[in-house]
Enzyme design. Structure first.
Site, PDB file in Angstrom:
ATOM      1  CE1 TYR A 147     -54.780  99.205  65.246  1.00  0.00           C
ATOM      2  CE2 TYR A 147     -55.332 101.063  63.918  1.00  0.00           C
ATOM      3  CZ  TYR A 147     -54.260 100.198  64.929  1.00  0.00           C
ATOM      4  OH  TYR A 147     -52.893 100.616  64.835  1.00  0.00           O
ATOM      5  CB  SER A 148     -60.989  94.774  62.473  1.00  0.00           C
ATOM      6  OG  SER A 148     -60.743  94.111  62.268  1.00  0.00           O
ATOM      7  CB  CYS A 324     -60.333  88.360  61.949  1.00  0.00           C
ATOM      8  SG  CYS A 324     -60.128  89.951  62.260  1.00  0.00           S
ATOM      9  CD  GLU A 364     -60.712  92.384  57.626  1.00  0.00           C
ATOM     10  OE1 GLU A 364     -61.271  93.038  55.980  1.00  0.00           O
ATOM     11  OE2 GLU A 364     -60.937  92.690  58.324  1.00  0.00           O
ATOM     12  CE1 TYR A 366     -50.810  94.781  59.934  1.00  0.00           C
ATOM     13  CE2 TYR A 366     -51.239  94.049  57.343  1.00  0.00           C
ATOM     14  CZ  TYR A 366     -50.540  94.781  58.713  1.00  0.00           C
ATOM     15  OH  TYR A 366     -48.982  95.730  58.327  1.00  0.00           O
TER      16      TYR A 366
HETATM   17  C1  LIG Z   1     -57.456  94.864  57.917  1.00  0.00           C
HETATM   18  C2  LIG Z   1     -56.203  94.903  59.490  1.00  0.00           C
HETATM   19  C3  LIG Z   1     -57.449  95.337  60.348  1.00  0.00           C
HETATM   20  C4  LIG Z   1     -56.525  95.646  61.729  1.00  0.00           C
HETATM   21  N1  LIG Z   1     -57.482  95.765  62.859  1.00  0.00           N
HETATM   22  C5  LIG Z   1     -56.917  95.682  63.756  1.00  0.00           C
HETATM   23  C6  LIG Z   1     -57.467  96.030  65.216  1.00  0.00           C
HETATM   24  O1  LIG Z   1     -58.367  95.736  65.091  1.00  0.00           O
HETATM   25  N2  LIG Z   1     -56.512  95.624  66.204  1.00  0.00           N
HETATM   26  C7  LIG Z   1     -55.305  96.004  66.272  1.00  0.00           C
HETATM   27  O2  LIG Z   1     -54.690  96.163  66.614  1.00  0.00           O
HETATM   28  N3  LIG Z   1     -54.672  96.240  64.736  1.00  0.00           N
HETATM   29  C8  LIG Z   1     -55.043  95.505  63.839  1.00  0.00           C
HETATM   30  N4  LIG Z   1     -54.583  95.448  62.756  1.00  0.00           N
HETATM   31  C9  LIG Z   1     -53.054  96.247  62.445  1.00  0.00           C
HETATM   32  C10 LIG Z   1     -53.362  98.451  62.761  1.00  0.00           C
HETATM   33  O3  LIG Z   1     -53.473  97.837  61.509  1.00  0.00           O
HETATM   34  C11 LIG Z   1     -51.595  98.129  62.604  1.00  0.00           C
HETATM   35  O4  LIG Z   1     -50.604  97.269  61.725  1.00  0.00           O
HETATM   36  C12 LIG Z   1     -50.890  97.935  64.020  1.00  0.00           C
HETATM   37  O5  LIG Z   1     -51.741  98.802  65.017  1.00  0.00           O
HETATM   38  C13 LIG Z   1     -49.351  98.349  63.868  1.00  0.00           C
HETATM   39  O6  LIG Z   1     -49.273  99.637  63.713  1.00  0.00           O
HETATM   40  P1  LIG Z   1     -48.143 101.068  64.541  1.00  0.00           P
HETATM   41  O7  LIG Z   1     -48.953 101.562  63.496  1.00  0.00           O
HETATM   42  O8  LIG Z   1     -48.297 101.306  66.325  1.00  0.00           O
HETATM   43  O9  LIG Z   1     -46.943 100.114  64.125  1.00  0.00           O
HETATM   44  P2  LIG Z   1     -46.249 100.667  62.672  1.00  0.00           P
HETATM   45  O10 LIG Z   1     -45.141 101.652  63.474  1.00  0.00           O
HETATM   46  O11 LIG Z   1     -46.327 100.264  61.533  1.00  0.00           O
HETATM   47  O12 LIG Z   1     -45.014  99.782  62.700  1.00  0.00           O
HETATM   48  C14 LIG Z   1     -44.901  98.136  63.126  1.00  0.00           C
HETATM   49  C15 LIG Z   1     -44.085  97.792  61.637  1.00  0.00           C
HETATM   50  O13 LIG Z   1     -43.359  97.386  63.204  1.00  0.00           O
HETATM   51  C16 LIG Z   1     -42.339  95.886  62.583  1.00  0.00           C
HETATM   52  N5  LIG Z   1     -42.246  95.179  63.199  1.00  0.00           N
HETATM   53  C17 LIG Z   1     -43.361  94.366  64.091  1.00  0.00           C
HETATM   54  N6  LIG Z   1     -42.979  93.701  65.118  1.00  0.00           N
HETATM   55  C18 LIG Z   1     -41.833  93.259  65.091  1.00  0.00           C
HETATM   56  C19 LIG Z   1     -41.167  92.829  65.784  1.00  0.00           C
HETATM   57  N7  LIG Z   1     -41.558  91.866  66.527  1.00  0.00           N
HETATM   58  N8  LIG Z   1     -39.676  92.622  64.493  1.00  0.00           N
HETATM   59  C20 LIG Z   1     -39.417  93.635  63.735  1.00  0.00           C
HETATM   60  N9  LIG Z   1     -40.226  94.376  63.896  1.00  0.00           N
HETATM   61  C21 LIG Z   1     -41.607  94.256  63.959  1.00  0.00           C
HETATM   62  C22 LIG Z   1     -42.414  95.485  61.043  1.00  0.00           C
HETATM   63  O14 LIG Z   1     -42.110  96.461  60.516  1.00  0.00           O
HETATM   64  C23 LIG Z   1     -44.602  95.965  61.153  1.00  0.00           C
HETATM   65  O15 LIG Z   1     -45.375  96.884  60.088  1.00  0.00           O
HETATM   66  C24 LIG Z   1     -55.255  95.423  61.871  1.00  0.00           C
HETATM   67  C25 LIG Z   1     -54.594  95.659  59.859  1.00  0.00           C
HETATM   68  C26 LIG Z   1     -55.345  95.206  59.014  1.00  0.00           C
HETATM   69  C27 LIG Z   1     -54.528  95.862  57.606  1.00  0.00           C
HETATM   70  N1  LIG Z   2     -58.681  92.573  60.210  1.00  0.00           N
HETATM   71  C1  LIG Z   2     -57.168  91.783  60.451  1.00  0.00           C
HETATM   72  O1  LIG Z   2     -56.547  91.961  59.798  1.00  0.00           O
HETATM   73  C2  LIG Z   2     -56.505  92.207  61.745  1.00  0.00           C
HETATM   74  C3  LIG Z   2     -58.279  92.230  63.530  1.00  0.00           C
HETATM   75  C4  LIG Z   2     -57.456  92.745  64.370  1.00  0.00           C
HETATM   76  C5  LIG Z   2     -55.919  92.547  64.625  1.00  0.00           C
HETATM   77  N2  LIG Z   2     -55.433  91.828  63.450  1.00  0.00           N
HETATM   78  C6  LIG Z   2     -53.993  91.430  63.689  1.00  0.00           C
HETATM   79  O2  LIG Z   2     -54.273  90.347  64.239  1.00  0.00           O
HETATM   80  C7  LIG Z   2     -53.026  90.108  64.861  1.00  0.00           C
HETATM   81  C8  LIG Z   2     -53.040  89.833  66.731  1.00  0.00           C
HETATM   82  O3  LIG Z   2     -52.434  90.041  67.416  1.00  0.00           O
HETATM   83  P1  LIG Z   2     -52.736  90.523  69.309  1.00  0.00           P
HETATM   84  O4  LIG Z   2     -51.576  90.741  69.439  1.00  0.00           O
HETATM   85  O5  LIG Z   2     -53.522  90.453  69.135  1.00  0.00           O
HETATM   86  O6  LIG Z   2     -52.909  88.111  69.658  1.00  0.00           O
HETATM   87  P2  LIG Z   2     -51.740  87.910  70.898  1.00  0.00           P
HETATM   88  O7  LIG Z   2     -52.975  88.252  71.605  1.00  0.00           O
HETATM   89  O8  LIG Z   2     -50.609  87.859  70.708  1.00  0.00           O
HETATM   90  O9  LIG Z   2     -52.490  86.292  70.751  1.00  0.00           O
HETATM   91  C9  LIG Z   2     -52.460  85.460  69.691  1.00  0.00           C
HETATM   92  C10 LIG Z   2     -53.117  84.187  69.855  1.00  0.00           C
HETATM   93  O10 LIG Z   2     -52.201  83.386  68.980  1.00  0.00           O
HETATM   94  C11 LIG Z   2     -51.329  82.444  69.088  1.00  0.00           C
HETATM   95  N3  LIG Z   2     -50.706  82.660  68.016  1.00  0.00           N
HETATM   96  C12 LIG Z   2     -49.718  82.549  67.907  1.00  0.00           C
HETATM   97  N4  LIG Z   2     -49.097  82.336  66.225  1.00  0.00           N
HETATM   98  C13 LIG Z   2     -50.290  81.079  66.298  1.00  0.00           C
HETATM   99  C14 LIG Z   2     -50.467  80.626  64.859  1.00  0.00           C
HETATM  100  N5  LIG Z   2     -49.673  80.345  63.316  1.00  0.00           N
HETATM  101  N6  LIG Z   2     -51.136  79.751  64.651  1.00  0.00           N
HETATM  102  C15 LIG Z   2     -52.530  80.355  65.584  1.00  0.00           C
HETATM  103  N7  LIG Z   2     -52.219  80.524  66.601  1.00  0.00           N
HETATM  104  C16 LIG Z   2     -51.672  81.697  67.121  1.00  0.00           C
HETATM  105  C17 LIG Z   2     -50.365  83.060  69.991  1.00  0.00           C
HETATM  106  O11 LIG Z   2     -49.783  81.803  70.596  1.00  0.00           O
HETATM  107  P3  LIG Z   2     -48.362  82.554  71.437  1.00  0.00           P
HETATM  108  O12 LIG Z   2     -48.448  83.441  71.636  1.00  0.00           O
HETATM  109  O13 LIG Z   2     -48.323  81.342  72.918  1.00  0.00           O
HETATM  110  O14 LIG Z   2     -47.383  81.763  70.437  1.00  0.00           O
HETATM  111  C18 LIG Z   2     -51.801  83.968  70.854  1.00  0.00           C
HETATM  112  O15 LIG Z   2     -52.179  82.490  71.884  1.00  0.00           O
HETATM  113  C19 LIG Z   2     -52.624  91.030  64.957  1.00  0.00           C
HETATM  114  O16 LIG Z   2     -50.737  90.791  64.299  1.00  0.00           O
HETATM  115  C20 LIG Z   2     -53.046  92.226  64.109  1.00  0.00           C
HETATM  116  O17 LIG Z   2     -51.870  93.241  63.981  1.00  0.00           O
HETATM  117  C21 LIG Z   2     -55.650  91.503  61.962  1.00  0.00           C
END
Ligand SMILES: Cc1cc2nc3c(=O)[nH]c(=O)nc-3n(C[C@H](O)[C@H](O)[C@H](O)COP(=O)(O)OP(=O)(O)OC[C@H]3O[C@@H](n4cnc5c(N)ncnc54)[C@H](O)[C@@H]3O)c2cc1C
Ligand SMILES: NC(=O)c1ccc[n+]([C@@H]2O[C@H](COP(=O)([O-])OP(=O)(O)OC[C@H]3O[C@@H](n4cnc5c(N)ncnc54)[C@H](OP(=O)(O)O)[C@@H]3O)[C@@H](O)[C@H]2O)c1
Length: 366
Positions: A147-148, A324, A364, A366
């Site tokens: 998690y960031s 991000c 970054e 995901y």
């Molecule tokens: C560097 C980094 C930073 C991140 N920062 C954040 C952050 O700040 N906040 C945040 O909320 N998350 C963040 N994430 C994402 C976070 O790490 C988790 O992946 C996320 O919270 C889901 O984990 P979980 O254990 O709840 O789900 P899990 O139990 O791990 O389930 C996730 C799995 O469910 C499946 N899945 C998910 N959606 C669907 C779908 N719609 N249909 C079918 N299968 C599906 C996929 O196989 C997926 O891998 C970050 C990820 C990375 C790599």
């Molecule tokens: N450091 C990291 O890697 C990091 C840190 C934090 C979060 N994450 C990841 O970032 C994602 C954020 O998801 P969330 O559920 O918090 O977001 P969310 O609330 O669903 O918001 C995402 C927004 O982006 C829009 N969107 C969908 N497809 C897009 C595209 N191709 N280009 C631009 N915008 C698009 C969505 O629009 P519509 O839904 O209306 O289509 C929505 O407005 C998650 O997958 C999380 O795991 C990664």
């Protein structure tokens, strides 16, 4: 370009206080829903001997500016990584956990603060690992999820003894029509104050802030991708530091589905009030706003309205872009940058490589 010095600081709750004034829900006013086209035309006034004043378009460059190698933010001595690993995680306590999306938002996002007693020394832009309680289907402890970090290095209470996260509760329907809850995100969103939490890390150097306090920092976030930027922006506008006083331009683009899912909106608006010359804020509310062509307002759609201005900024050596959130956003942003670069005869992918080398393009997703 911004020039006004900011003397921003807020009274942060003391470490003994376990409450923090955060919006219990976010909203946008109707004026925010207006779609403004602020694309900037680069024009220059030129005076000729006839004394007639005419306006001409500024010349565009045809070669990619050469990037100078700078001191890497990643070599900074004070940056700690992997102090805690899954075999010996840090056990923090949940001090606060609050839902920051409205009841009608599609999905829930929570802001949570954990105690670290200063033992998890992180920088803005790093991440931590969380190991959910319980075991997986093979009877093994759950794997960590990253998690960031959503707080500045000082933490939400200003004492360097906490770390905050911004977590979206993952719930989806699988192919069999069953509702599946993500393991770690649901564990975190359900955590009650007082509960223990296993943390690893900190990790990550890609999203560290640039050192230059006069830099232009363009932040592109979708959903919870806002987390690292909240940390950046608190440091820039809500805190006082002896060795850092931001006097550049911070420009945040945040994309969310609905106005009820606009994260930390009130905080960002407060920052804008404090430092109007140093902070620009643009929202893209995908399910409520459209552009002039009636297209869905994604973050890249909003950016396209400032395309030329953004392209000009990208040509400067002290402009740093951070992205991000959702993986899908990267392509959309590449597409608009690609078309702008092409107008100047520049190959965007080559140029992006150079920017990445100079740590000016940081991703970054995901
Ligand atoms: C560097 C980094 C930073 C991140 N920062 C954040 C952050 O700040 N906040 C945040 O909320 N998350 C963040 N994430 C994402 C976070 O790490 C988790 O992946 C996320 O919270 C889901 O984990 P979980 O254990 O709840 O789900 P899990 O139990 O791990 O389930 C996730 C799995 O469910 C499946 N899945 C998910 N959606 C669907 C779908 N719609 N249909 C079918 N299968 C599906 C996929 O196989 C997926 O891998 C970050 C990820 C990375 C790599
Ligand atoms: N450091 C990291 O890697 C990091 C840190 C934090 C979060 N994450 C990841 O970032 C994602 C954020 O998801 P969330 O559920 O918090 O977001 P969310 O609330 O669903 O918001 C995402 C927004 O982006 C829009 N969107 C969908 N497809 C897009 C595209 N191709 N280009 C631009 N915008 C698009 C969505 O629009 P519509 O839904 O209306 O289509 C929505 O407005 C998650 O997958 C999380 O795991 C990664």
């Amino acid at each position: 370009m911004a020039s006004t010095a900011v003397t921003a600081s807020v009274s942060l709750p003391s470490s003994k206080t376990s409450s923090l004034v955060l919006p219990s829900r976010t909203y946008i006013s109707s004026s925010d829903k207006l779609t403004l086209n602020k694309t900037c035309l680069y024009t220059k006034s030129v005076s000729f001997s006839t004394r007639k004043l005419v306006t001409v378009r500024a010349q565009v460059t045809t070669e990619a500016p050469v990037k100078v190698k700078k001191e890497s933010k990643k070599d900074d001595e004070g940056v700690v990584t992997n102090k805690y690993r899954p075999a010996n995680p840090y056990i923090g306590k949940c001090l606060l956990n609050t839902k920051i999306t409205g009841d009608d938002a599609p999905g829930e996002t929570w802001h949570m603060v954990f105690s670290t007693e200063g033992e998890v020394p992180y920088r803005e832009g790093q991440s931590v690992g969380v190991i959910a309680d319980g075991i997986d289907k093979n009877g093994k402890p759950h794997k960590l999820r990253l998690y960031s970090i959503a707080s500045s290095a000082l933490g939400d209470f200003g004492d360097s003894k906490t770390v905050s996260l911004c977590v979206k509760r993952l719930v989806y329907t699988n192919d069999q029509g069953e509702i599946v809850k993500g393991v770690c995100s649901n564990y975190l969103c359900d955590l009650k104050p007082g509960a223990d939490v296993k943390l690893t890390g900190p990790v990550g150097k890609e999203m560290l802030m640039p050192k230059d306090p006069n830099a232009t920092i363009i932040m592109l976030a979708t959903g919870t991708g806002i987390a690292p930027f909240r940390g950046f922006l608190w440091k820039m506008f809500f805190e006082k530091h002896e060795n850092y006083k931001f006097n550049g331009l911070a420009w945040l683009f945040l994309g969310v589905p609905t106005s009820s899912s606009l994260l930390y909106k009130e905080e960002f608006e407060k920052m804008k009030e404090k430092a109007p010359d140093n902070f620009r804020l643009d929202f893209a509310v995908s399910r409520e706003q459209t552009n002039e062509k009636g297209e869905k307002m994604y973050i890249q759609t909003r950016m396209a309205q400032y395309a030329e201005e953004l392209w000009e900024l990208l040509k400067k050596d002290n402009t740093f872009v951070y992205m991000c959130g959702l993986k899908g956003m990267e392509k959309g942003i590449d597409d608009i940058m690609g078309s702008l670069a092409a107008k100047d005869g520049i190959d965007w992918l080559d140029y992006k490589k150079q920017l990445k080398k100079g740590e000016q393009w940081n991703v970054e997703v995901y």
